[in-house]
Design an enzyme around this catalytic site. Sequence first.
Site, short mmCIF file in Angstrom:
data_model
loop_
_atom_site.label_atom_id
_atom_site.label_comp_id
_atom_site.label_asym_id
_atom_site.label_seq_id
_atom_site.Cartn_x
_atom_site.Cartn_y
_atom_site.Cartn_z
N SER A 119 0.83 -1.22 0.00
CA SER A 119 0.00 0.00 0.00
C SER A 119 0.85 1.24 0.00
O SER A 119 0.48 2.26 -0.57
CB SER A 119 -0.83 0.09 1.29
OG SER A 119 -1.64 -0.98 1.46
N HIS A 140 -1.14 -2.82 -7.07
CA HIS A 140 -1.82 -2.41 -5.84
C HIS A 140 -3.33 -2.49 -6.02
O HIS A 140 -3.92 -1.68 -6.72
CB HIS A 140 -1.38 -0.99 -5.45
CG HIS A 140 -1.98 -0.53 -4.16
ND1 HIS A 140 -2.33 0.77 -3.92
CD2 HIS A 140 -2.31 -1.21 -3.04
CE1 HIS A 140 -2.84 0.87 -2.70
NE2 HIS A 140 -2.85 -0.32 -2.16
N GLU A 152 -3.50 -0.17 -9.25
CA GLU A 152 -2.38 0.69 -9.64
C GLU A 152 -1.22 -0.22 -10.06
O GLU A 152 -0.83 -1.10 -9.29
CB GLU A 152 -1.96 1.57 -8.46
CG GLU A 152 -3.01 2.61 -8.08
CD GLU A 152 -2.71 3.33 -6.77
OE1 GLU A 152 -3.15 4.47 -6.62
OE2 GLU A 152 -2.06 2.74 -5.89
N ASN A 190 -3.53 6.32 -2.39
CA ASN A 190 -3.22 6.47 -0.96
C ASN A 190 -2.53 7.79 -0.64
O ASN A 190 -2.64 8.30 0.47
CB ASN A 190 -2.38 5.29 -0.46
CG ASN A 190 -3.25 4.09 -0.15
OD1 ASN A 190 -4.47 4.21 -0.04
ND2 ASN A 190 -2.63 2.93 0.01
N1 3HC Z 1 -15.17 -10.43 -1.66
C1 3HC Z 1 -16.13 -10.81 -2.48
N2 3HC Z 1 -17.36 -10.36 -2.43
C2 3HC Z 1 -17.63 -9.50 -1.46
C3 3HC Z 1 -16.68 -9.04 -0.56
C4 3HC Z 1 -15.39 -9.55 -0.70
N3 3HC Z 1 -14.39 -9.18 0.09
N4 3HC Z 1 -17.24 -8.19 0.28
C5 3HC Z 1 -18.54 -8.10 -0.08
N5 3HC Z 1 -18.75 -8.89 -1.13
C6 3HC Z 1 -19.99 -9.12 -1.85
C7 3HC Z 1 -21.02 -9.38 -0.83
O1 3HC Z 1 -21.25 -10.77 -0.83
C8 3HC Z 1 -22.20 -8.56 -1.30
O2 3HC Z 1 -23.25 -9.35 -1.70
P1 3HC Z 1 -24.23 -10.09 -0.65
O3 3HC Z 1 -24.21 -9.32 0.65
O4 3HC Z 1 -25.52 -10.06 -1.35
O5 3HC Z 1 -23.64 -11.45 -0.54
C9 3HC Z 1 -21.73 -7.84 -2.54
O6 3HC Z 1 -20.34 -7.99 -2.60
C10 3HC Z 1 -22.04 -6.39 -2.49
O7 3HC Z 1 -21.67 -5.94 -1.20
P2 3HC Z 1 -22.28 -4.64 -0.62
O8 3HC Z 1 -23.76 -4.71 -0.64
O9 3HC Z 1 -21.58 -4.34 0.64
O10 3HC Z 1 -21.86 -3.64 -1.81
P3 3HC Z 1 -22.03 -2.13 -1.91
O11 3HC Z 1 -22.78 -1.84 -3.13
O12 3HC Z 1 -22.52 -1.58 -0.62
O13 3HC Z 1 -20.52 -1.64 -2.14
C11 3HC Z 1 -18.27 -1.27 -1.62
C12 3HC Z 1 -19.52 -2.06 -1.28
C13 3HC Z 1 -17.85 -1.55 -3.07
C14 3HC Z 1 -17.18 -1.77 -0.68
C15 3HC Z 1 -18.56 0.24 -1.48
O14 3HC Z 1 -19.12 0.49 -0.23
C16 3HC Z 1 -17.32 1.07 -1.66
O15 3HC Z 1 -16.90 1.37 -2.76
N6 3HC Z 1 -16.70 1.46 -0.53
C17 3HC Z 1 -15.42 2.19 -0.54
C18 3HC Z 1 -14.32 1.18 -0.48
C19 3HC Z 1 -12.97 1.82 -0.64
O16 3HC Z 1 -12.82 3.03 -0.69
N7 3HC Z 1 -11.95 0.99 -0.69
C20 3HC Z 1 -10.60 1.43 -0.81
C21 3HC Z 1 -9.97 1.36 0.52
S1 3HC Z 1 -8.31 1.97 0.49
C22 3HC Z 1 -7.39 0.67 0.05
O17 3HC Z 1 -7.84 -0.42 -0.13
C23 3HC Z 1 -5.94 0.95 -0.14
C24 3HC Z 1 -5.13 0.15 0.82
O18 3HC Z 1 -3.80 0.24 0.35
C25 3HC Z 1 -5.18 0.65 2.24
#
Ligand code: 3HC
Length: 282
Positions: A119, A140, A152, A190
Amino acid sequence: MDVRRIGVVGLGAMGAGIAQVAIEAGFEVVGREVSDELGAKAAGRIRHFLSRKVEKGQRTAAERDAAVGRLATATDLAELADCDLVIEAIVEELDAKQELFGELERLCRADAVLATNTSALSVTEIAAATSSPERVVGMHFFNPAPLMPLVEVVRAELSTDEAVEAALGVVERLGKVAVPCHDTPGFVVNRVLIPLLNDCVRVLDEARVTPESLDAAMTNGAGWPMGPCTLVDLVGIDVHVHASEALYEKLREPRMAPPPRLVAMRNAGLLGRKSGRGFYAY
Ligand code: 3HC
């Protein structure tokens, strides 16, 4: 290079998510964990998410079974010897990653591309632990990897065009969006998101609002898909604090430094969703 077989080292939240998207896209995957139990746990988690897709009519049971059939787990790193690409997703510690890349270099074919999912660490510094840094790149992924489209693709100082292109080709076959970039602290997202989330945590105390109110403010007022406290809980408070420290160390900008409130939570074992408690209880 025609990548067919991908190794994933570390099957935590990120590694398991990467392995999942890779088997769904038709790649053969060897996932490495330190124990059979952790490997089985990750495989179970992947099967669970694919089964949910079957229940929701997004996949057939036969497609799920074929995808699961493309996943092998191993504890011995030597099982990755035949991989065309290895993606590392282990603990965010430079020493551990450098040691692993040294071993991968020894065990893998000379033409295999070695990628890190770091990250906030320097891909160039990880590559420097090998005698073939030209085949090391960053890939990434974002959390949760199966849902977030971006990868990325990070060019380190000595990465060759071939290695970068191989990574870009894999991202395309995964059906994800690649943003190629150079190896700078925090890369693109990030570099922006870590100080932004740190500001959000500081606002909790400054404006004296609850995590629920802050999350409501950012989802309803800025259109964020999830509020900052929910997001930090998802990313993991330890992971976020570590990324903040790594960026602060490189850039020396106060906003990069982790807010004391987050450090205290990390020290108390409140790591977010994975530990059952962070800003919220799970
Ligand atoms: N793997 C596979 N499927 C998954 C999962 C996973 N890890 N997590 C959830 N799902 C599935 C679930 O099964 C869910 O379906 P179900 O509940 O019917 O079984 C389906 O995906 C949809 O889940 P949600 O209803 O929670 O989906 P949303 O439409 O609410 O979206 C989200 C979820 C895409 C996570 C959205 O809330 C979002 O975009 N959030 C922001 C996330 C973000 O910013 N991430 C970046 C973080 S920073 C980072 O990662 C960098 C690192 O270096 C620190």
